[in-house]
Design a protein around this motif. Structure first.
Motif, PDB file in Angstrom:
ATOM      1  N   ASN A   6      -3.197  32.972  15.522  1.00  0.00           N
ATOM      2  CA  ASN A   6      -2.543  33.119  16.750  1.00  0.00           C
ATOM      3  C   ASN A   6      -3.300  34.010  17.681  1.00  0.00           C
ATOM      4  O   ASN A   6      -3.339  34.954  17.166  1.00  0.00           O
ATOM      5  CB  ASN A   6      -1.203  33.348  16.430  1.00  0.00           C
ATOM      6  CG  ASN A   6      -0.201  33.775  17.903  1.00  0.00           C
ATOM      7  OD1 ASN A   6      -0.853  34.608  18.698  1.00  0.00           O
ATOM      8  ND2 ASN A   6       0.747  33.040  18.063  1.00  0.00           N
ATOM      9  N   TRP A   7      -3.659  33.341  18.653  1.00  0.00           N
ATOM     10  CA  TRP A   7      -4.887  34.257  19.553  1.00  0.00           C
ATOM     11  C   TRP A   7      -4.126  35.427  19.913  1.00  0.00           C
ATOM     12  O   TRP A   7      -4.735  36.598  19.816  1.00  0.00           O
ATOM     13  CB  TRP A   7      -5.043  33.432  20.838  1.00  0.00           C
ATOM     14  CG  TRP A   7      -6.236  33.938  21.633  1.00  0.00           C
ATOM     15  CD1 TRP A   7      -7.344  33.986  21.149  1.00  0.00           C
ATOM     16  CD2 TRP A   7      -5.877  35.045  22.703  1.00  0.00           C
ATOM     17  NE1 TRP A   7      -8.411  34.660  22.140  1.00  0.00           N
ATOM     18  CE2 TRP A   7      -7.274  35.392  22.905  1.00  0.00           C
ATOM     19  CE3 TRP A   7      -4.994  35.547  23.142  1.00  0.00           C
ATOM     20  CZ2 TRP A   7      -7.459  36.475  23.947  1.00  0.00           C
ATOM     21  CZ3 TRP A   7      -5.226  36.498  24.209  1.00  0.00           C
ATOM     22  CH2 TRP A   7      -6.567  36.876  24.593  1.00  0.00           C
ATOM     23  N   ASN A   8      -2.919  35.534  20.506  1.00  0.00           N
ATOM     24  CA  ASN A   8      -2.168  36.939  20.778  1.00  0.00           C
ATOM     25  C   ASN A   8      -2.478  37.822  19.318  1.00  0.00           C
ATOM     26  O   ASN A   8      -2.629  39.048  19.886  1.00  0.00           O
ATOM     27  CB  ASN A   8      -0.916  36.635  21.354  1.00  0.00           C
ATOM     28  CG  ASN A   8      -0.974  36.098  22.541  1.00  0.00           C
ATOM     29  OD1 ASN A   8      -1.856  36.036  23.552  1.00  0.00           O
ATOM     30  ND2 ASN A   8       0.003  35.363  22.981  1.00  0.00           N
ATOM     31  N   THR A   9      -1.950  37.535  18.305  1.00  0.00           N
ATOM     32  CA  THR A   9      -1.644  38.336  17.496  1.00  0.00           C
ATOM     33  C   THR A   9      -3.086  38.847  16.884  1.00  0.00           C
ATOM     34  O   THR A   9      -3.164  39.974  16.821  1.00  0.00           O
ATOM     35  CB  THR A   9      -1.294  37.647  16.143  1.00  0.00           C
ATOM     36  OG1 THR A   9       0.141  37.346  16.512  1.00  0.00           O
ATOM     37  CG2 THR A   9      -1.070  38.792  14.783  1.00  0.00           C
ATOM     38  N   THR A  10      -4.046  38.031  16.920  1.00  0.00           N
ATOM     39  CA  THR A  10      -5.541  38.365  16.639  1.00  0.00           C
ATOM     40  C   THR A  10      -5.977  39.121  17.588  1.00  0.00           C
ATOM     41  O   THR A  10      -6.618  40.108  17.340  1.00  0.00           O
ATOM     42  CB  THR A  10      -6.290  36.960  16.507  1.00  0.00           C
ATOM     43  OG1 THR A  10      -6.015  36.201  15.436  1.00  0.00           O
ATOM     44  CG2 THR A  10      -7.801  37.182  16.061  1.00  0.00           C
ATOM     45  N   ALA A  11      -5.868  39.033  18.908  1.00  0.00           N
ATOM     46  CA  ALA A  11      -6.438  40.040  19.773  1.00  0.00           C
ATOM     47  C   ALA A  11      -5.841  41.466  19.797  1.00  0.00           C
ATOM     48  O   ALA A  11      -6.286  42.203  19.896  1.00  0.00           O
ATOM     49  CB  ALA A  11      -6.163  39.178  21.302  1.00  0.00           C
ATOM     50  N   GLU A  12      -4.314  41.265  19.545  1.00  0.00           N
ATOM     51  CA  GLU A  12      -3.748  42.493  19.496  1.00  0.00           C
ATOM     52  C   GLU A  12      -4.317  43.486  18.131  1.00  0.00           C
ATOM     53  O   GLU A  12      -4.490  44.579  18.403  1.00  0.00           O
ATOM     54  CB  GLU A  12      -2.306  42.330  19.454  1.00  0.00           C
ATOM     55  CG  GLU A  12      -1.428  43.443  19.674  1.00  0.00           C
ATOM     56  CD  GLU A  12       0.092  42.965  19.761  1.00  0.00           C
ATOM     57  OE1 GLU A  12       0.958  44.007  19.409  1.00  0.00           O
ATOM     58  OE2 GLU A  12       0.401  42.065  20.047  1.00  0.00           O
ATOM     59  N   LEU A  13      -4.264  42.659  17.026  1.00  0.00           N
ATOM     60  CA  LEU A  13      -4.891  43.211  15.764  1.00  0.00           C
ATOM     61  C   LEU A  13      -6.186  43.709  16.200  1.00  0.00           C
ATOM     62  O   LEU A  13      -6.697  44.857  15.694  1.00  0.00           O
ATOM     63  CB  LEU A  13      -4.986  42.407  14.529  1.00  0.00           C
ATOM     64  CG  LEU A  13      -5.251  43.000  13.304  1.00  0.00           C
ATOM     65  CD1 LEU A  13      -4.496  44.173  12.989  1.00  0.00           C
ATOM     66  CD2 LEU A  13      -5.449  42.028  12.473  1.00  0.00           C
ATOM     67  N   ASN A  14      -7.164  42.820  16.842  1.00  0.00           N
ATOM     68  CA  ASN A  14      -8.449  43.400  17.091  1.00  0.00           C
ATOM     69  C   ASN A  14      -8.693  44.507  17.967  1.00  0.00           C
ATOM     70  O   ASN A  14      -9.346  45.425  17.801  1.00  0.00           O
ATOM     71  CB  ASN A  14      -9.467  42.068  17.865  1.00  0.00           C
ATOM     72  CG  ASN A  14     -10.809  42.508  17.993  1.00  0.00           C
ATOM     73  OD1 ASN A  14     -11.553  42.938  17.197  1.00  0.00           O
ATOM     74  ND2 ASN A  14     -11.311  42.264  19.176  1.00  0.00           N
ATOM     75  N   THR A  15      -7.716  44.658  19.110  1.00  0.00           N
ATOM     76  CA  THR A  15      -7.649  45.807  19.930  1.00  0.00           C
ATOM     77  C   THR A  15      -7.374  46.880  19.163  1.00  0.00           C
ATOM     78  O   THR A  15      -7.837  48.086  19.281  1.00  0.00           O
ATOM     79  CB  THR A  15      -6.551  45.565  21.037  1.00  0.00           C
ATOM     80  OG1 THR A  15      -7.020  44.260  21.699  1.00  0.00           O
ATOM     81  CG2 THR A  15      -6.382  46.728  22.106  1.00  0.00           C
ATOM     82  N   PHE A  16      -6.197  46.981  18.180  1.00  0.00           N
ATOM     83  CA  PHE A  16      -5.835  47.965  17.484  1.00  0.00           C
ATOM     84  C   PHE A  16      -6.862  48.672  16.536  1.00  0.00           C
ATOM     85  O   PHE A  16      -6.960  49.906  16.313  1.00  0.00           O
ATOM     86  CB  PHE A  16      -4.548  47.689  16.612  1.00  0.00           C
ATOM     87  CG  PHE A  16      -4.048  49.045  15.844  1.00  0.00           C
ATOM     88  CD1 PHE A  16      -3.234  49.648  16.278  1.00  0.00           C
ATOM     89  CD2 PHE A  16      -4.733  49.205  14.437  1.00  0.00           C
ATOM     90  CE1 PHE A  16      -2.495  50.729  15.615  1.00  0.00           C
ATOM     91  CE2 PHE A  16      -4.056  50.154  13.749  1.00  0.00           C
ATOM     92  CZ  PHE A  16      -2.980  51.104  14.230  1.00  0.00           C
ATOM     93  N   ILE A  17      -7.859  47.873  15.737  1.00  0.00           N
ATOM     94  CA  ILE A  17      -9.125  48.213  15.041  1.00  0.00           C
ATOM     95  C   ILE A  17      -9.912  48.570  15.770  1.00  0.00           C
ATOM     96  O   ILE A  17     -10.617  49.625  15.346  1.00  0.00           O
ATOM     97  CB  ILE A  17      -9.211  46.944  14.242  1.00  0.00           C
ATOM     98  CG1 ILE A  17      -7.955  46.272  13.300  1.00  0.00           C
ATOM     99  CG2 ILE A  17     -10.302  47.438  13.378  1.00  0.00           C
ATOM    100  CD1 ILE A  17      -8.187  45.142  12.538  1.00  0.00           C
ATOM    101  N   THR A  18     -10.283  48.130  16.920  1.00  0.00           N
ATOM    102  CA  THR A  18     -11.250  48.623  17.981  1.00  0.00           C
ATOM    103  C   THR A  18     -10.875  50.089  18.214  1.00  0.00           C
ATOM    104  O   THR A  18     -12.032  50.836  18.368  1.00  0.00           O
ATOM    105  CB  THR A  18     -11.557  47.809  19.006  1.00  0.00           C
ATOM    106  OG1 THR A  18     -11.676  46.471  18.564  1.00  0.00           O
ATOM    107  CG2 THR A  18     -12.702  48.133  20.052  1.00  0.00           C
ATOM    108  N   LEU A  19      -9.543  50.297  18.550  1.00  0.00           N
ATOM    109  CA  LEU A  19      -9.347  51.736  19.114  1.00  0.00           C
ATOM    110  C   LEU A  19      -9.630  52.559  17.877  1.00  0.00           C
ATOM    111  O   LEU A  19      -9.679  53.644  18.059  1.00  0.00           O
ATOM    112  CB  LEU A  19      -7.979  51.752  19.419  1.00  0.00           C
ATOM    113  CG  LEU A  19      -7.634  51.099  21.032  1.00  0.00           C
ATOM    114  CD1 LEU A  19      -6.184  50.879  21.182  1.00  0.00           C
ATOM    115  CD2 LEU A  19      -8.333  51.652  22.043  1.00  0.00           C
ATOM    116  N   THR A  20      -9.262  52.034  16.686  1.00  0.00           N
ATOM    117  CA  THR A  20      -9.305  53.019  15.576  1.00  0.00           C
ATOM    118  C   THR A  20     -10.688  53.199  15.180  1.00  0.00           C
ATOM    119  O   THR A  20     -11.098  54.432  14.796  1.00  0.00           O
ATOM    120  CB  THR A  20      -8.642  52.350  14.209  1.00  0.00           C
ATOM    121  OG1 THR A  20      -7.345  51.896  14.391  1.00  0.00           O
ATOM    122  CG2 THR A  20      -8.717  52.946  12.791  1.00  0.00           C
ATOM    123  N   ALA A  21     -11.473  52.219  15.505  1.00  0.00           N
ATOM    124  CA  ALA A  21     -13.100  52.409  15.369  1.00  0.00           C
ATOM    125  C   ALA A  21     -13.649  53.429  16.099  1.00  0.00           C
ATOM    126  O   ALA A  21     -14.346  54.288  15.493  1.00  0.00           O
ATOM    127  CB  ALA A  21     -13.625  51.034  15.557  1.00  0.00           C
TER     128      ALA A  21
END
Length: 99
Positions: A4-19
């Protein structure tokens, strides 16, 4: 692979902030997050999952594993698993009542 694009984008954003945070402060601060990420990709990338959880290993090895795990999470994990991980990583804040 169902995503699901929204879920994937949200997860990606969370991981990017963690990075961004682990680049600045190291991996120890986000140990719980990294352990949950590693658990989620265990079946897809067992070596990277193990390296991400190897707290006796080098910081460089964990950072490299983080990059691999990040990619697996957004490309290989199905939408329901992504949503579940995101909910565990980023629990909803408690409601605050205004007086």
């Amino acid at each position: 692979m169902e995503t699901n694009w929204n879920t994937t984008a949200e997860l990606n954003t969370f991981i990017t902030l963690t990075a961004d945070r682990i680049v600045a402060e190291g991996t120890q601060r986000d140990r719980r997050t990294l352990e949950m990420m590693a658990s989620a990709v265990q079946q897809f990338a067992p070596g990277a999952a193990a390296a991400l959880n190897d707290w006796d290993g080098s910081e460089v090895a964990r950072l490299r594993a983080f990059g691999i795990v990040h990619g697996v999470l957004v490309r290989e994990l199905v939408a329901p698993a992504q949503a579940e991980l995101l909910a565990q990583l980023n629990p909803a804040p408690a409601l605050v009542l205004a007086a």
